[in-house]
Design a protein around this motif. Structure first.
Motif, PDB file in Angstrom:
ATOM      1  N   PHE A   1      -1.862   4.476   3.800  1.00 40.67           N
ATOM      2  CA  PHE A   1      -3.131   4.203   5.075  1.00 40.67           C
ATOM      3  C   PHE A   1      -4.118   5.247   5.407  1.00 40.67           C
ATOM      4  O   PHE A   1      -3.656   6.085   5.574  1.00 40.67           O
ATOM      5  N   SER A   2      -5.401   5.425   5.059  1.00 35.61           N
ATOM      6  CA  SER A   2      -6.193   5.846   5.762  1.00 35.61           C
ATOM      7  C   SER A   2      -7.723   5.448   6.102  1.00 35.61           C
ATOM      8  O   SER A   2      -7.605   4.790   5.314  1.00 35.61           O
ATOM      9  N   PRO A   3      -7.676   6.253   7.434  1.00 35.31           N
ATOM     10  CA  PRO A   3     -10.133   4.914   7.836  1.00 35.31           C
ATOM     11  C   PRO A   3     -10.533   5.563   6.789  1.00 35.31           C
ATOM     12  O   PRO A   3     -12.151   4.879   6.676  1.00 35.31           O
TER      13      PRO A   3
ATOM     14  N   THR B   1     -10.328  11.566  10.894  1.00 36.07           N
ATOM     15  CA  THR B   1     -10.118  10.451  10.532  1.00 36.07           C
ATOM     16  C   THR B   1      -8.537  10.230  11.765  1.00 36.07           C
ATOM     17  O   THR B   1      -8.256   9.219  11.272  1.00 36.07           O
TER      18      THR B   1
ATOM     19  N   ILE C   1     -19.788   5.581   5.290  1.00 38.88           N
ATOM     20  CA  ILE C   1     -18.858   7.659   5.434  1.00 38.88           C
ATOM     21  C   ILE C   1     -20.262   8.576   5.033  1.00 38.88           C
ATOM     22  O   ILE C   1     -20.446   9.367   6.000  1.00 38.88           O
TER      23      ILE C   1
ATOM     24  N   LEU D   1     -17.191   1.600   4.932  1.00 42.07           N
ATOM     25  CA  LEU D   1     -16.044   1.370   3.835  1.00 42.07           C
ATOM     26  C   LEU D   1     -16.962   0.482   2.537  1.00 42.07           C
ATOM     27  O   LEU D   1     -17.741  -0.346   2.809  1.00 42.07           O
TER      28      LEU D   1
ATOM     29  N   TYR E   1     -15.505  -1.767   8.203  1.00 44.64           N
ATOM     30  CA  TYR E   1     -16.438  -1.368   7.976  1.00 44.64           C
ATOM     31  C   TYR E   1     -17.495  -0.276   7.416  1.00 44.64           C
ATOM     32  O   TYR E   1     -19.063  -0.563   7.641  1.00 44.64           O
TER      33      TYR E   1
ATOM     34  N   GLY F   1      -9.084  -2.239   1.258  1.00 45.80           N
ATOM     35  CA  GLY F   1      -9.371  -1.992   3.498  1.00 45.80           C
ATOM     36  C   GLY F   1     -11.096  -2.344   3.387  1.00 45.80           C
ATOM     37  O   GLY F   1     -10.953  -1.982   4.844  1.00 45.80           O
ATOM     38  N   SER F   2     -11.153  -2.003   2.586  1.00 47.64           N
ATOM     39  CA  SER F   2     -12.912  -2.884   3.081  1.00 47.64           C
ATOM     40  C   SER F   2     -13.479  -4.038   4.200  1.00 47.64           C
ATOM     41  O   SER F   2     -12.846  -4.057   3.533  1.00 47.64           O
TER      42      SER F   2
ATOM     43  N   LYS G   1       1.261   2.626  10.593  1.00 52.53           N
ATOM     44  CA  LYS G   1      -0.215   2.626   9.171  1.00 52.53           C
ATOM     45  C   LYS G   1      -0.903   3.908   9.687  1.00 52.53           C
ATOM     46  O   LYS G   1      -1.471   4.778   8.401  1.00 52.53           O
ATOM     47  N   PHE G   2      -0.871   3.899  11.004  1.00 55.93           N
ATOM     48  CA  PHE G   2      -1.971   5.139  11.105  1.00 55.93           C
ATOM     49  C   PHE G   2      -1.268   5.876  12.222  1.00 55.93           C
ATOM     50  O   PHE G   2      -1.845   5.845  13.437  1.00 55.93           O
TER      51      PHE G   2
ATOM     52  N   VAL H   1     -17.578  14.207   9.769  1.00 53.45           N
ATOM     53  CA  VAL H   1     -16.625  12.917  10.487  1.00 53.45           C
ATOM     54  C   VAL H   1     -15.228  13.786   9.954  1.00 53.45           C
ATOM     55  O   VAL H   1     -13.954  14.431   8.788  1.00 53.45           O
TER      56      VAL H   1
ATOM     57  N   LEU I   1     -13.304   8.395  13.127  1.00 53.83           N
ATOM     58  CA  LEU I   1     -12.338   6.743  12.625  1.00 53.83           C
ATOM     59  C   LEU I   1     -11.620   6.459  12.512  1.00 53.83           C
ATOM     60  O   LEU I   1     -10.738   7.644  11.657  1.00 53.83           O
ATOM     61  N   PHE I   2     -10.417   6.442  13.239  1.00 48.32           N
ATOM     62  CA  PHE I   2      -9.095   6.625  13.705  1.00 48.32           C
ATOM     63  C   PHE I   2      -8.072   4.702  13.411  1.00 48.32           C
ATOM     64  O   PHE I   2      -7.162   5.429  13.222  1.00 48.32           O
ATOM     65  N   ASN I   3      -8.922   4.206  12.515  1.00 49.33           N
ATOM     66  CA  ASN I   3      -8.183   3.048  12.168  1.00 49.33           C
ATOM     67  C   ASN I   3      -8.780   1.943  10.929  1.00 49.33           C
ATOM     68  O   ASN I   3      -9.741   2.533  11.628  1.00 49.33           O
ATOM     69  N   THR I   4      -9.097   1.342  10.673  1.00 47.10           N
ATOM     70  CA  THR I   4      -9.996   0.149   9.527  1.00 47.10           C
ATOM     71  C   THR I   4     -10.398  -1.007  10.682  1.00 47.10           C
ATOM     72  O   THR I   4     -11.271  -1.458  10.202  1.00 47.10           O
TER      73      THR I   4
ATOM     74  N   THR J   1      -5.568  -5.798   7.911  1.00 49.99           N
ATOM     75  CA  THR J   1      -6.049  -4.637   7.045  1.00 49.99           C
ATOM     76  C   THR J   1      -4.820  -5.482   5.929  1.00 49.99           C
ATOM     77  O   THR J   1      -5.660  -5.815   4.475  1.00 49.99           O
TER      78      THR J   1
ATOM     79  N   TYR K   1       0.621  -0.983  -0.441  1.00 46.64           N
ATOM     80  CA  TYR K   1      -0.590   0.081  -0.265  1.00 46.64           C
ATOM     81  C   TYR K   1       0.427   1.009   0.135  1.00 46.64           C
ATOM     82  O   TYR K   1       1.745   0.878   1.030  1.00 46.64           O
TER      83      TYR K   1
ATOM     84  N   GLN L   1      -9.250  -7.262  -2.299  1.00 48.43           N
ATOM     85  CA  GLN L   1      -8.944  -6.487  -2.903  1.00 48.43           C
ATOM     86  C   GLN L   1      -7.660  -6.951  -3.672  1.00 48.43           C
ATOM     87  O   GLN L   1      -7.479  -6.129  -4.269  1.00 48.43           O
TER      88      GLN L   1
ATOM     89  N   SER M   1     -13.090   1.225  10.665  1.00 50.28           N
ATOM     90  CA  SER M   1     -13.699   2.044   9.253  1.00 50.28           C
ATOM     91  C   SER M   1     -13.376   0.753   8.138  1.00 50.28           C
ATOM     92  O   SER M   1     -15.083   1.215   7.395  1.00 50.28           O
TER      93      SER M   1
ATOM     94  N   GLY N   1      -9.262   4.605   3.494  1.00 51.83           N
ATOM     95  CA  GLY N   1      -9.852   3.310   3.047  1.00 51.83           C
ATOM     96  C   GLY N   1      -8.273   3.614   2.607  1.00 51.83           C
ATOM     97  O   GLY N   1      -7.584   4.681   2.674  1.00 51.83           O
ATOM     98  N   LEU N   2      -7.308   2.533   1.955  1.00 57.29           N
ATOM     99  CA  LEU N   2      -5.976   1.877   1.516  1.00 57.29           C
ATOM    100  C   LEU N   2      -6.202   2.423  -0.343  1.00 57.29           C
ATOM    101  O   LEU N   2      -6.642   2.503  -0.488  1.00 57.29           O
TER     102      LEU N   2
ATOM    103  N   GLU O   1     -12.754  -1.247  17.298  1.00 62.07           N
ATOM    104  CA  GLU O   1     -14.142  -0.875  16.366  1.00 62.07           C
ATOM    105  C   GLU O   1     -15.073  -1.117  16.731  1.00 62.07           C
ATOM    106  O   GLU O   1     -15.506  -1.270  18.072  1.00 62.07           O
TER     107      GLU O   1
END
Ligand SMILES: [Zn+2]
Lengths: 131, 601
Positions: free
Chosen positions: A22-24, B307, B295, B279, B277, B285-286, B347-348, B305, B325-328, A79, A19, A120, B275, A26-27, B236
């Motif tokens: 990374f963002s909440p 992030t 969202i 997307l 769930y 990432g969904s 990542k975050f 919103v 929402l701060f992390n997937t 993820t 990737y 994905q 997040s 979407g990646l 989550e």
């Protein structure tokens, strides 16, 4: 460990290179992934505990999975995973054994018809060897 | 209901007789007057409606309870009939006995319906949950955060300084054990539920969403005009504990649906991870299996919103509906976010602390608010780190919870009509037994000091932030879990990332993770759990609850987790303030009505 590519230089994609961002919200796939869609690539990782002992579909993870998200409602996948569709059935290895998977890189949302598993990022027509 | 000892004997005798049916809500259920619930009567054979007699306090069911009646001759395609009465609300407090008789067979359950007192004592409720927080977490957080010397703690945690306390029983409808779903649901509905379930009794229904429903606090608050509610968690947001505020499902794993339930309930503040769930499935990432973009839906419904931490701390003062929402997935724990120089948060990198989320939630919820609010705050990783036996991280997340409680206490000082509750949903089998001293001779286990050999650990907090400067000090706490899979005990914190004690082998059994084998002095510990257990499990031990503020005086002695619901609703005088119909459900709400109940309407 540092591996020097041998003569038939395959495109190796590291788990950390999947990737670009990374963002909440979407990646985003990395340029390295985008450039290699449809091409043969090699990814090293660990086989997550599969649904059946012999199947043509499994999930490749960066680290050995201590939990099986297929088996437990409490657990969930990390993820960054890659779904592997094998060219032909192979007997699965130990889950803490690192493997090297070679296959055709594919991106985009895909729902596995048998399991309903949404992915994905995939390797199609893949083969793997234990390292 | 006042059960005389004679009644107990009679019901015990009845239990030995042939039962006519299984009835939900269960016997001994306590029900808030005016709250919605479903009645389900399951016969173990096919019956004709005219052959059975269902009565409430001696009167026919449909004359006494109003609801959507449905008779199913064959449930799940088997010759066993079911009677449903959905969306029942009993407004009159009192004891209700529902009897089912068929021939010479009889079953009965008794419910106690309670109304709130006239006087409203508390305007706001702040309900803190340390997920899996056990006595050792409170003790350990106090030692790491404040220190202890010559037998006395050097300071008190915020949660130590609350005047009221109770021991809470956490068992479930179906088992003596429990998980976060049914225990949080018990706190927030006043009804017991089953492992993996929230907002429903576990019945024989096949559809996860079609079990006898209970009404969770988030939905009750929505029926009080002007009242607000918020949910904050570093899990989550659709995970079991935060989700229980709104969810009605037999499976906590229905995370995509729980996001929809949140959307329908429109919390005023919703902050945490998860997040993936929200997307649509087409977004990398969904984790959804459809194209719904929650969202977008929340944004369209007027939510701001955010992030990351910088966005969260720069929201406008006029923000009234906030989704962060701060992390997937689950947010990372405080040790990895704030102190470790490791890869975990790469990542975050800009996730907010629970303290910041708590403060922001209080700011948004309390602004121009006449009717008050309920805020649920969870420190989820106390549990998520205890499962893999990573007690250092679990204790650090306990300190983070405590610092969030301190923020709530500051709020309560300015708003004395606020009740604060601090509890856990369940416990873990964890205990502090002494110290591990690197200076001692021998193998690692010889360095464990107990009794007078333990002395005191040498953690420091030079910067005064309430966290130890270093977890890997030369004389550290000796903490052990009493249940575990095979693993390597290293007697040392795992600074690079959360401990992974065991991994599955080719036989489907969990074996000790070889990654820790070569840690100096690592010692193989053979597990005492079944070999399919990947980590430590929840304990059945009671939970300690502490509370302060108006109404909190009703916490004392031993209580069921369901009893806490009455303390809260009493303080809010909630049953007097409920409106019948929810007027605030959004027009494009997600439909979770199970097919069979649609047919009944
Ligand atoms: Zn747990």
């Amino acid at each position: 460990m540092f591996l020097i590519p041998i003569a038939t230089a395959k495109t190796i994609i590291d788990f950390n290179q999947l990737y670009g961002s990374f963002s909440p919200l979407g990646l985003e796939f990395s340029d390295r992934v985008k450039e290699n869609v449809g091409k043969e690539v090699v990814i090293k990782g660990f086989m997550a505990p599969p649904l059946k002992a012999e199947a043509q579909f499994f999930v490749l993870t960066k680290m050995p999975m201590s939990i099986c998200p297929f088996c437990s409602t409490d657990a969930d996948w990390p993820t960054d995973i890659v779904v592997i569709y094998l060219k032909k059935k192979q007997t699965f290895t130990q889950y803490n054994q690192q493997i090297e998977v070679e296959g055709r890189l594919e991106t985009g949302s895909w729902t596995d018809p048998d399991t309903g598993f949404v992915s994905q990022l995939r390797l199609r027509d893949a083969t793997f060897t234990a390292l | 209901m006042r059960l005389s000892s004679l009644a107990v004997i009679i019901s015990a005798a009845l239990a030995a007789q042939a039962q006519a049916a299984t009835i939900f809500p269960l016997d001994r259920a306590t029900i808030l007057a005016g709250s919605y619930f479903d009645v389900k009567v399951e016969f173990d054979q096919e019956i004709k409606p005219e052959d059975v007699n269902i009565s409430v306090n001696g009167q026919p069911l449909q004359d006494t309870l109003k609801g959507d009646y449905q008779f199913i001759a064959q449930e799940n395609g088997t010759p066993a009939s079911t009677v449903w009465l959905r969306n029942v609300a009993i407004k009159e407090a009192g004891d209700y006995t529902l009897s089912v008789s068929e021939g010479d067979k009889e079953s009965k359950v008794s419910w106690s319906v309670f109304a709130s007192p006239q006087e409203q004592k508390a305007k706001n409720i702040i309900f803190f949950v340390g997920d899996g927080m056990s006595v050792a977490n409170r003790t350990g957080a106090r030692i790491l955060s404040k220190g202890v010397y010559e037998g006395k703690a050097n300071g008190r945690l915020a949660m130590d300084q609350m005047p009221y306390m109770a021991m809470i029983g956490t068992s479930s409808q179906d088992t003596i054990a429990s998980d976060s779903a049914n225990t949080m649901s018990a706190y927030l509905t006043g009804h017991k539920s089953a492992v993996n379930a929230m907002g429903v009794y576990l019945s024989r229904s096949e559809d996860n969403l079609d079990h006898p429903r209970q009404e969770p606090l988030g939905l009750l608050v929505r029926r009080v005009p002007g009242m607000k509610f918020g949910v904050v968690s570093d899990a989550e947001v659709e995970d079991a504990t935060p989700g229980a505020m709104v969810a009605q499902t037999r499976r906590r794993g229905d995370k995509d649906k729980i996001v929809g339930m949140f959307y329908n309930a429109q919390p005023d503040v919703l902050l945490g991870g998860g997040s993936a769930y929200f997307l649509p499935q087409t977004t990398p990432g969904s984790k959804r299996k459809d194209d719904t973009d929650f969202i977008q839906k929340f944004t369209d419904a007027g939510y701001q919103v955010v992030t990351n931490n910088s966005e969260l701390t720069s929201i406008g003062a006029d923000t009234t509906k906030l989704l962060g929402l701060f992390n997937t997935g689950n947010m990372d724990g405080v040790y990895d976010r704030r102190f470790a120089k490791n890869e975990v948060t790469a990542k975050f990198p800009d996730q907010p602390d629970l303290t910041t989320m708590t403060q922001t939630a209080l700011d948004v919820l309390s602004k121009d608010n006449e009717q008050g609010f309920v805020l649920v705050v969870e420190s989820a990783r106390i549990d998520k780190d205890s499962h893999p036996l990573d007690w250092e991280r679990s204790f650090m997340n306990t300190i983070m919870l405590d610092q969030s409680i301190a923020i709530a206490q500051e709020f309560a000082e300015k708003n004395p009509d606020t009740m604060i509750v601090v509890t856990a949903d369940h416990t873990h089998g964890i205990g502090i037994i002494g110290t591990v001293d690197d200076e001692k001779e021998g193998e690692m286990r010889d360095k464990v000091g107990t009794y007078d050999e333990a002395g005191y650990p040498n953690y420091t907090d030079a910067d005064g932030d309430g966290y130890p400067d270093d977890l890997n000090v030369s004389k550290r706490l000796a903490v052990f879990y009493n249940n575990f899979p095979d693993h390597y005990e290293t007697y040392r914190p795992k600074l690079d990332g959360v401990f992974v004690p065991a991994v599955k082998n080719e036989n489907g059994q969990y074996a000790a993770n070889e990654q820790y084998k070569d840690a100096p002095g690592a010692q193989l510990r053979i597990g005492n759990l079944p070999k399919d257990a990947d980590s430590g499990v929840h304990a059945v031990d009671d939970v300690i609850l502490t509370a302060q503020g108006p109404g909190a005086e009703n916490y004392h002695g031993y209580m069921e987790n369901t009893d806490s619901f009455k303390v809260i609703t009493d303080a809010l005088a909630l049953s007097n303030r409920l409106q019948d119909e929810s007027s605030q459900i959004p027009e494009d709400s997600v439909d979770f009505t199970p097919p069979s109940s649609k047919a009944a309407q």
